[in-house]
Scaffold this active site. Sequence first.
Site, PDB file in Angstrom:
ATOM      1  N   PRO A 124       5.007  -1.365   3.439  1.00 33.60           N
ATOM      2  CA  PRO A 124       5.840  -0.527   4.302  1.00 33.60           C
ATOM      3  C   PRO A 124       6.303   0.801   3.700  1.00 33.60           C
ATOM      4  O   PRO A 124       7.410   0.929   3.221  1.00 33.60           O
ATOM      5  CB  PRO A 124       7.022  -1.416   4.645  1.00 33.60           C
ATOM      6  CG  PRO A 124       6.604  -2.786   4.249  1.00 33.60           C
ATOM      7  CD  PRO A 124       5.722  -2.591   3.079  1.00 33.60           C
ATOM      8  N   GLU A 125       5.441   1.785   3.777  1.00 31.58           N
ATOM      9  CA  GLU A 125       5.838   3.165   3.552  1.00 31.58           C
ATOM     10  C   GLU A 125       5.897   3.831   4.924  1.00 31.58           C
ATOM     11  O   GLU A 125       5.696   3.161   5.932  1.00 31.58           O
ATOM     12  CB  GLU A 125       4.834   3.855   2.623  1.00 31.58           C
ATOM     13  CG  GLU A 125       4.742   3.171   1.261  1.00 31.58           C
ATOM     14  CD  GLU A 125       3.758   3.837   0.318  1.00 31.58           C
ATOM     15  OE1 GLU A 125       3.620   5.061   0.360  1.00 31.58           O
ATOM     16  OE2 GLU A 125       3.106   3.114  -0.459  1.00 31.58           O
ATOM     17  N   LYS A 177      11.406   5.261   5.286  1.00 37.76           N
ATOM     18  CA  LYS A 177      10.946   3.869   5.405  1.00 37.76           C
ATOM     19  C   LYS A 177      11.905   3.007   6.221  1.00 37.76           C
ATOM     20  O   LYS A 177      11.756   1.788   6.255  1.00 37.76           O
ATOM     21  CB  LYS A 177      10.782   3.261   4.005  1.00 37.76           C
ATOM     22  CG  LYS A 177       9.831   4.057   3.112  1.00 37.76           C
ATOM     23  CD  LYS A 177       9.806   3.529   1.685  1.00 37.76           C
ATOM     24  CE  LYS A 177       8.986   4.446   0.784  1.00 37.76           C
ATOM     25  NZ  LYS A 177       9.057   4.040  -0.645  1.00 37.76           N
ATOM     26  N   ARG A 201       5.494   2.550 -12.075  1.00 34.80           N
ATOM     27  CA  ARG A 201       4.558   2.091 -11.046  1.00 34.80           C
ATOM     28  C   ARG A 201       3.134   2.440 -11.457  1.00 34.80           C
ATOM     29  O   ARG A 201       2.912   3.440 -12.146  1.00 34.80           O
ATOM     30  CB  ARG A 201       4.864   2.759  -9.700  1.00 34.80           C
ATOM     31  CG  ARG A 201       6.323   2.778  -9.324  1.00 34.80           C
ATOM     32  CD  ARG A 201       6.919   1.411  -9.144  1.00 34.80           C
ATOM     33  NE  ARG A 201       6.242   0.636  -8.116  1.00 34.80           N
ATOM     34  CZ  ARG A 201       6.466   0.776  -6.820  1.00 34.80           C
ATOM     35  NH1 ARG A 201       7.373   1.632  -6.399  1.00 34.80           N
ATOM     36  NH2 ARG A 201       5.814   0.047  -5.939  1.00 34.80           N
TER      37      ARG A 201
END
Length: 262
Positions: free
Chosen positions: A2-3, A59, A252
């Site tokens: 979910p971006e 988001k 990340r």
Amino acid sequence: MPELPDVEVFREYLDRTALHQAVESVGVSVPEILADISPEELQSQTNGHQFVSTGRHGKYLFARLSDDDWLVFHFGMTGYFSYFKDSKKAPKHTRVLFGFDNDYQLAFILQRKLGKIFVARDIDDFIKQQGLGPDALDENFNAEDFKKTLKETTSSLKSALMDQARIAGIGNIYSDEILFQARLNPKARANQMGNQELDRLFRAMRDVLKTAIDSEADPRRMPKTYLLPHREKDGKCPVCHGKINTTKVSGRSAYFCPKCQS
DNA sequence: ACATTGACCTGAGAGC
DNA sequence: TGCTCTCAGGTCAATG
């Protein structure tokens, strides 16, 4: 998942399914994901009401109730919706389940419990409280604003793009895609970019996010020149066919083509 | 002001 | 088959 593009697809899904159906039950199996209310409050807030419109910022997905408050959904790393006939079993990891008077249900599904539901009176206040920057696809957020934002930080391009306080909506996956399309290195310093590069990055940001929405955020439907489907170990660059590299950027994993993004 | 790390959670896949 | 390890699209807090 979910971006920004994923959340936009969820919003459209909500629009053509649960909108305008009267809520007659709300089941909360994991109260911890309710940010600022109890299950009882959520029930009294929604029972007998409908979702009448939706919105999105970064988001976050907003669903307005017919009593004028908004439910705000954040999907964490694994969240999504499923709308289904209530004779069927709710999907695994359903954390909150809305039942409607048309015998359908809407499940808010989170494998990992990293998502949240908030209640908000006013969206602008909510956005301010969360400290979110402008939505990446906001028409009022133009190339000049974008350049200004990026020039004021010494951080890497990838971190700058993912910083929700600067620009809302971009996460780990789409920052990689945007940087690939702009042919810029994820570790390059934002404030060392020239106008030409930043213009290119801005265009790539908008193009990638819009294209992803048009593709329903499904990598299989995206253009052949996209990095996303090759974002894996031993992936090959769709442009030069060289090997995709990985590195860490602010904790990340970043995937990029060392040849195309020098 | 920035990067890094770990915490929050659960599960999939790799390697043994 | 089963165990252990690593990793995962997000965010927050603590630390250097």
